[in-house]
Design an enzyme around this catalytic site. Structure first.
Site, PDB file in Angstrom:
ATOM      1  N   GLY A  82       0.768  -1.249   0.000  1.00  0.00           N
ATOM      2  CA  GLY A  82       0.000   0.000   0.000  1.00  0.00           C
ATOM      3  C   GLY A  82       0.796   1.295   0.000  1.00  0.00           C
ATOM      4  N   ASN A  95       1.357   3.162  -2.699  1.00  0.00           N
ATOM      5  CA  ASN A  95       0.591   4.102  -3.539  1.00  0.00           C
ATOM      6  C   ASN A  95      -0.626   4.625  -2.783  1.00  0.00           C
ATOM      7  OD1 ASN A  95       1.640   4.483  -6.454  1.00  0.00           O
ATOM      8  ND2 ASN A  95       1.952   2.301  -6.049  1.00  0.00           N
ATOM      9  N   MET A 116      -4.477  -7.163  -6.708  1.00  0.00           N
ATOM     10  CA  MET A 116      -3.955  -8.265  -7.523  1.00  0.00           C
ATOM     11  C   MET A 116      -5.013  -9.085  -8.255  1.00  0.00           C
ATOM     12  SD  MET A 116      -0.845  -7.713  -7.425  1.00  0.00           S
ATOM     13  CE  MET A 116      -0.165  -9.145  -8.251  1.00  0.00           C
ATOM     14  N   LEU A 152     -10.639  -7.329 -12.408  1.00  0.00           N
ATOM     15  CA  LEU A 152     -12.050  -6.994 -12.219  1.00  0.00           C
ATOM     16  C   LEU A 152     -12.871  -7.682 -13.311  1.00  0.00           C
ATOM     17  CD1 LEU A 152     -11.898  -3.146 -11.506  1.00  0.00           C
ATOM     18  CD2 LEU A 152     -11.746  -5.036  -9.893  1.00  0.00           C
ATOM     19  N   ASN A 175      -5.902   2.525 -12.541  1.00  0.00           N
ATOM     20  CA  ASN A 175      -4.885   1.577 -12.086  1.00  0.00           C
ATOM     21  C   ASN A 175      -3.507   2.185 -12.329  1.00  0.00           C
ATOM     22  OD1 ASN A 175      -3.773  -0.957 -11.248  1.00  0.00           O
ATOM     23  ND2 ASN A 175      -3.412  -1.464 -13.397  1.00  0.00           N
ATOM     24  N   HIS A 234       0.548   1.046 -13.182  1.00  0.00           N
ATOM     25  CA  HIS A 234       1.364  -0.084 -13.629  1.00  0.00           C
ATOM     26  C   HIS A 234       2.825   0.369 -13.702  1.00  0.00           C
ATOM     27  CE1 HIS A 234       2.222  -3.871 -15.515  1.00  0.00           C
ATOM     28  NE2 HIS A 234       2.943  -3.236 -16.419  1.00  0.00           N
ATOM     29  N   ASP A 240      -4.221  -4.267 -17.848  1.00  0.00           N
ATOM     30  CA  ASP A 240      -3.253  -3.180 -18.098  1.00  0.00           C
ATOM     31  C   ASP A 240      -3.438  -2.575 -19.489  1.00  0.00           C
ATOM     32  OD1 ASP A 240      -2.159  -3.719 -15.567  1.00  0.00           O
ATOM     33  OD2 ASP A 240      -0.774  -5.194 -16.389  1.00  0.00           O
TER      34      ASP A 240
END
Ligand code: GRF
Length: 208
Positions: A11, A13, A97, A100, A114, A116, A152
């Site tokens: 966590g 971010n 991880m 969805l 998101n 990456h 992604d």
């Protein structure tokens, strides 16, 4: 504006976003943090800041391998119920991880972000930093994007570059990328909260 953050791990971010909200740089409320891992460090960080953290166990839904897709939607519906209770406007994936379901993505279209650790579309999936080292690129970076139903893949909001040095290891490169991640994620969330992002097909325009 109400934000929810989905996490599975340490966590950092999430922490950058919490700090930006607490300092008033991002003018929004973190309504809830939802974790797919019971002992995620991210849960501890959240509670230390007086923010509600919930663990929703994916095992309950994934035991049934035969109906995996249905179970995935069932799991996502549990999350969505929590989001709806709190009128969440923006969903932030921060080291989350699980993929969805298309159901979730459609319901919150252009409202899920998101991050990456590579310059997408290069090196999607896991171990992006190792992929960059193995490929021998001289520059990699970080990408914040809206989430669509492919991994992604959705429209790119912000990217920043990071040089790869000859003596880099996966760890040193990951740390250098992580510093950039924290900056661009905060910027992307701020732009969203201020209504400055307009999605046109694959392109995300930043309004002045
Ligand atoms: C980050 O590298 C992010 O880009 C990737 O997962 C990692 C999460 O790290 N999606 P943290 O949990 O935010 O520290």
């Amino acid at each position: 504006m109400n934000i929810a953050v989905l996490v599975s791990g340490r966590g950092t971010n999430l922490q950058a976003i919490i700090d930006a909200v607490e300092s008033g740089y991002i003018k929004a409320n973190i309504s809830v943090v939802i974790s797919s891992q019971k002992d995620a460090l991210a849960i501890q960080r959240t509670r230390e800041h007086g923010i509600e953290a919930i663990f929703i166990d994916p095992q309950d839904f994934w035991k049934d391998k035969e109906h995996k897709e249905e179970k995935r939607v069932e799991y996502d519906k549990k999350i969505i119920a929590e989001l709806e209770k709190r009128n969440v406007d923006l969903v932030i994936l921060a080291g989350y991880m699980l993929m969805l379901s298309p159901y979730f993505v459609e319901k919150y279209k252009n409202k899920i972000m998101n991050i990456h650790p590579a310059l997408l579309p290069s090196f999607p999936g896991v171990n992006a930093q190792k992929q960059a080292l193995d490929h021998g690129v001289k520059y990699t970076g970080a990408t914040v994007h809206f989430v669509d139903s492919k991994m992604d893949h959705g429209p790119i909001i912000i990217q920043d570059i990071v040089p790869v040095y000859d003596d880099d290891t996966e760890e040193t490169l990951s740390n250098r990328i992580l510093e950039k991640e924290h900056k661009i994620y905060v910027e992307a969330v701020k732009l969203f909260v201020e209504g400055k992002l307009r999605v046109e097909g694959r392109r995300v325009k930043i309004l002045k």
